[in-house]
Design an enzyme around this catalytic site. Structure first.
Site, PDB file in Angstrom:
ATOM      1  N   ARG A  62      20.769  68.085 -66.031  1.00 37.47           N
ATOM      2  CA  ARG A  62      20.745  66.638 -66.285  1.00 37.47           C
ATOM      3  C   ARG A  62      19.356  66.102 -65.961  1.00 37.47           C
ATOM      4  NH1 ARG A  62      25.645  62.787 -64.582  1.00 37.47           N
ATOM      5  NH2 ARG A  62      26.466  64.070 -66.273  1.00 37.47           N
ATOM      6  N   LYS A  86      36.024  73.403 -63.563  1.00 41.84           N
ATOM      7  CA  LYS A  86      36.110  73.411 -65.022  1.00 41.84           C
ATOM      8  C   LYS A  86      36.267  74.834 -65.541  1.00 41.84           C
ATOM      9  CE  LYS A  86      33.236  70.742 -67.131  1.00 41.84           C
ATOM     10  NZ  LYS A  86      32.082  70.127 -67.842  1.00 41.84           N
ATOM     11  N   LYS A  98      24.944  73.452 -61.289  1.00 43.83           N
ATOM     12  CA  LYS A  98      24.394  72.321 -62.044  1.00 43.83           C
ATOM     13  C   LYS A  98      22.972  72.080 -61.558  1.00 43.83           C
ATOM     14  CE  LYS A  98      26.005  69.296 -65.159  1.00 43.83           C
ATOM     15  NZ  LYS A  98      26.913  69.568 -66.264  1.00 43.83           N
ATOM     16  N   THR A 168      32.283  69.869 -77.166  1.00 40.46           N
ATOM     17  CA  THR A 168      32.714  69.047 -76.033  1.00 40.46           C
ATOM     18  C   THR A 168      33.642  67.942 -76.531  1.00 40.46           C
ATOM     19  OG1 THR A 168      30.646  69.469 -74.851  1.00 40.46           O
ATOM     20  CG2 THR A 168      31.961  67.597 -74.114  1.00 40.46           C
ATOM     21  N   ALA A 255      30.004  58.310 -70.959  1.00 40.19           N
ATOM     22  CA  ALA A 255      28.630  58.104 -70.495  1.00 40.19           C
ATOM     23  C   ALA A 255      28.494  58.766 -69.125  1.00 40.19           C
ATOM     24  CB  ALA A 255      28.312  56.609 -70.451  1.00 40.19           C
ATOM     25  N   ALA A 276      34.703  62.302 -71.873  1.00 41.70           N
ATOM     26  CA  ALA A 276      33.795  63.424 -71.625  1.00 41.70           C
ATOM     27  C   ALA A 276      32.965  63.272 -70.365  1.00 41.70           C
ATOM     28  CB  ALA A 276      32.859  63.596 -72.824  1.00 41.70           C
ATOM     29  N   ALA A 277      32.890  62.073 -69.801  1.00 39.30           N
ATOM     30  CA  ALA A 277      32.040  61.858 -68.626  1.00 39.30           C
ATOM     31  C   ALA A 277      32.514  62.700 -67.452  1.00 39.30           C
ATOM     32  CB  ALA A 277      32.039  60.380 -68.239  1.00 39.30           C
ATOM     33  N   ASN A 278      31.555  63.200 -66.671  1.00 40.24           N
ATOM     34  CA  ASN A 278      31.876  63.932 -65.449  1.00 40.24           C
ATOM     35  C   ASN A 278      32.115  62.953 -64.303  1.00 40.24           C
ATOM     36  OD1 ASN A 278      31.567  66.850 -66.112  1.00 40.24           O
ATOM     37  ND2 ASN A 278      29.498  66.204 -66.670  1.00 40.24           N
TER      38      ASN A 278
END
Length: 364
Positions: A62, A86, A98, A168, A255, A276-278
């Protein structure tokens, strides 16, 4: 170039990594957190490896302008934990990791910076495999791949599987259909009003799937060019300043995370939350509030697993058809989670965590 555990903020690193007040008390600690700094390119990044119990830690990079280093660290720790769950819930032999690059990608992203970041990934010697996320795309991954072999999601011309946004979005769509069966007794979304928050690469693809399915779509985004692109492609889509304030059948946060706290969960007018946002829940009690109001929350790391399934397929040499079939099976995964939640009289998020945790414990 340097690798160190304390170049950004030693105090915040200690409190977040070892104190970890934002995680459950029985949650295993992160296995490794690496702070990266390259003065020549201006790179400042953090790579967090949460777990390698099931395999190499795979997770996106990110690129975001954080308020401060502490916020960046909190984000990467939560995101990497989410990747562990996940992969486990999706049945993939991957661990959770990540990375975040600090700064505005529109202002500081350069090939030199991306190559420097790739060199840090390479130093981890396969413990961490990186991919795309908010602020990075396949073109960036091609450049990162000049410095490391441990990258997936590159353009097909560079030997990768390309943008993971469509898969996704497909996973989110399938999870949404599973929730629809739970709420309305049918998987079809025709005539349902869906509010998509975030019109980026995943949000755009989700709007496309929903439009084809006959849903009424509202969309919001703070970035006007993204809204313009959606409206040009899907003229029937309506724009809302804040879809959370609308009357919806499905709220789809696509978002950044943290849009659901106790207050917003009390006022949300919807039957399903699936996006879809984490890390959509700012606090764990937000799901309890939703459940008490009869709203089904689809655990974000289940809904958005399609991208991970794609890049895992790239890593393992699966065909495009095999990958799509596995992404479509998110419907079955979510159905099983919802059935477990009903049978055990627990929230869907708790059920998903238990299922993933059992797999992690078995591996350990």
């Amino acid at each position: 170039m340097s690798v160190t555990v304390t170049p950004l903020s030693a105090e915040s690193a200690t409190s977040h990594v070892f104190g970890r007040s934002d995680f459950p008390i029985d949650e295993p600690a992160h296995e490794q957190v690496v702070f990266c700094q390259d003065s020549a390119s201006g790179l400042q990044a953090i790579i967090a490896l949460h777990s390698a119990s099931l395999g190499p830690a795979l997770g996106g990079t990110r690129f975001h302008s954080y308020v401060d280093e502490s916020a960046a660290l909190t984000d990467v720790l939560r995101l990497s934990r989410g990747m562990t769950y996940k992969a486990a819930a999706a049945g993939l032999d991957l661990g959770g990791g990540k990375a975040v690059i600090l700064g505005d990608p529109r202002a500081i992203k350069t090939p030199e910076l991306l190559r420097a970041y790739g060199r840090f990934v390479e130093r981890l010697d396969g413990l961490y495999v990186t991919a795309g996320d908010v602020g990075t795309n396949s073109d960036d991954l091609d450049i990162i791949g000049e410095s490391t072999a441990h990258v997936v999601g590159r353009n097909t011309a560079a030997g990768g599987s390309g943008d993971s946004g469509p898969n996704t979005a497909l996973g989110v769509f399938q999870a949404m259909r599973a929730a629809a069966v739970r709420v309305w007794g049918e998987r079809e979304l025709a005539g349902r009003t869906v509010g998509v928050e975030g019109a980026g690469k995943v949000g755009f693809e989700l709007v496309s799937l929903l439009t084809d399915a006959g849903a009424e779509v509202l969309v919001s985004d703070v970035y006007q060019p993204s809204l313009d692109r959606v409206l040009h492609a899907f003229p029937r889509t309506k724009v809302s300043a804040d879809v959370r304030a609308e009357r919806l059948d499905v709220y789809a946060p696509c978002a950044l995370g943290g849009t659901l706290d106790t207050a917003t969960s009390e006022t949300l007018n919807t039957s399903i939350v699936c996006g879809a946002a984490n890390n959509q829940l700012l606090t764990p009690d937000a799901e309890r509030t939703l459940v008490n109001r009869g709203i089904v929350w689809v655990p974000d790391y289940v809904a958005n697993s399609g991208g991970l399934i794609q890049v895992e397929g790239e890593l393992r040499g699966r065909t495009r058809e095999e990958v799509r079939k596995r992404v479509e099976s998110v419907f079955d995964t979510m159905t099983f989670i919802l059935q477990t939640a009903t049978r055990e009289n627990i929230a869907a998020g708790v059920a998903a965590d238990r299922i993933a945790r059992r797999r992690l414990d078995d591996a350990a």
